[in-house]
Write a protein that holds these residues in place. Sequence first.
Motif, PDB file in Angstrom:
ATOM      1  N   MET A 137       0.836  -1.289   0.010  1.00 43.76           N
ATOM      2  CA  MET A 137      -0.072   0.098   0.171  1.00 43.76           C
ATOM      3  C   MET A 137       0.595   1.300  -0.112  1.00 43.76           C
ATOM      4  O   MET A 137       0.498   2.203  -0.607  1.00 43.76           O
ATOM      5  N   LEU A 138       2.199   1.287   0.431  1.00 42.04           N
ATOM      6  CA  LEU A 138       2.966   2.211   0.489  1.00 42.04           C
ATOM      7  C   LEU A 138       3.962   2.016  -0.504  1.00 42.04           C
ATOM      8  O   LEU A 138       4.754   1.098  -0.529  1.00 42.04           O
ATOM      9  N   PRO A 139       4.157   3.151  -1.500  1.00 39.25           N
ATOM     10  CA  PRO A 139       5.397   3.022  -2.654  1.00 39.25           C
ATOM     11  C   PRO A 139       6.661   2.764  -1.861  1.00 39.25           C
ATOM     12  O   PRO A 139       7.088   3.713  -1.356  1.00 39.25           O
ATOM     13  N   ILE A 140       7.540   1.851  -2.399  1.00 39.73           N
ATOM     14  CA  ILE A 140       8.830   1.650  -1.849  1.00 39.73           C
ATOM     15  C   ILE A 140       9.579   2.299  -3.148  1.00 39.73           C
ATOM     16  O   ILE A 140       9.600   1.724  -4.130  1.00 39.73           O
ATOM     17  N   ILE A 141      10.376   3.351  -2.818  1.00 37.77           N
ATOM     18  CA  ILE A 141      11.244   3.953  -3.835  1.00 37.77           C
ATOM     19  C   ILE A 141      12.743   3.917  -3.554  1.00 37.77           C
ATOM     20  O   ILE A 141      13.068   5.259  -2.814  1.00 37.77           O
ATOM     21  N   PRO A 142      13.489   3.045  -3.532  1.00 36.33           N
ATOM     22  CA  PRO A 142      14.899   3.112  -3.030  1.00 36.33           C
ATOM     23  C   PRO A 142      15.642   3.663  -3.912  1.00 36.33           C
ATOM     24  O   PRO A 142      15.492   3.734  -5.104  1.00 36.33           O
ATOM     25  N   VAL A 143      16.705   4.633  -3.495  1.00 31.72           N
ATOM     26  CA  VAL A 143      17.800   5.256  -4.466  1.00 31.72           C
ATOM     27  C   VAL A 143      18.560   4.143  -5.230  1.00 31.72           C
ATOM     28  O   VAL A 143      18.974   3.260  -4.632  1.00 31.72           O
ATOM     29  N   LEU A 144      18.853   4.570  -6.444  1.00 27.05           N
ATOM     30  CA  LEU A 144      19.942   3.669  -7.127  1.00 27.05           C
ATOM     31  C   LEU A 144      20.749   4.655  -7.804  1.00 27.05           C
ATOM     32  O   LEU A 144      20.601   5.442  -8.634  1.00 27.05           O
TER      33      LEU A 144
END
Length: 367
Positions: A137-144
């Motif tokens: 339900m919560l967008p996971i947006i890891p840095v790359l």
Amino acid sequence: MVSEMTPTRRALAAVLGGRVDYVPPANPLAQTTAELMQVCNASWPKAHFDSKMMADLAAAPYEVCGIEAARPQFDISLEAEVLGCKLDWNKPDRPPVTGPAYTDPADVTWPDNLEETGRIPVVLGAINELRKRYEGMLPIIPVLTAPFTVAGHIAGVENLVRWTKTDPEKAHAFIEAATDFVIAYGRLQTAYGAHILFPADPSASGDLISAETYKEFVLPAHKRMAREISCPQILHICGDTSKLLPYIKQSGIDCFSFDAVPVWYCRQVMGNEMSILGSLDVIDLMPNGTPEQVYNRTRECILQGTDVVGTACDVSFGTSLENLRAYVRACKETPIPKPGDIDELVRQIGVGIGRNMKENVLGGMQE
């Protein structure tokens, strides 16, 4: 749009050019402020090495302020560290690279078991924890960390930029090696449950390289990321990227996160070919401004046509919870403008800029 969307659906729709119920406050820049760290009992450098603490700190902006994104991995040096660079842990919040690790691009290697190498399993563990905790339900947006910056870390930024002029073959080879690694790591993040990736390429700033250099050396790497990683992506480049924008929109990446470029100008150049994310100042506005100023600036960004509102760079350590909440509130309370309204606003801004130039630059000269 009437129906209420989940934060993940809203962020994905905005990044991919779809319909949303409001412009999402899905900020993928690091928000490790003093108050948020205190709330979740996080500390440096432990948050870089503990998956549970990393997940807690990544989720704190949502839990405390309603910011609709979780961004695990808090530094852009992890990739270089895995590739052999040493980091300065005397600066434990964002440990910088102390120097290059290679002089020959043919020597660039990394272990086959990348999933178990260095701090990568910590980040993958945090992604997995967040996915389970919020059930998608919560967008996971890891840095790359993106290829040009990684190449600059492992070869030396000054060396890399110089080689683009004096030894382009060597520069291309270092960037190609970095791209291979970044794609491998991005695929791992995707496999572990990232909804969107956040490739950050600060060394590709228009303040450091020309548009021609971006086109020849950086754009091919960004195209490869878009083509070879099966996950939506938001590309971030710091500084003044105004001259790079016509090439960035050719990258095939879904969304562009910008810094110093005016929102209306970025919208005008990108048109409907690329979503845009921006742009709240983190030098003065976020740490020193009032909640009302943050609210009004967020509203301006939406009215000028941004698809996602986020910060220009990582949020300053001293930024207050009140300012972060004001940003979220403005996103929820500001109606999404119609395309015609944005076009008219851009025209009015252009008229104002022209009038200002005539009065202040041309001394009020009449035609």
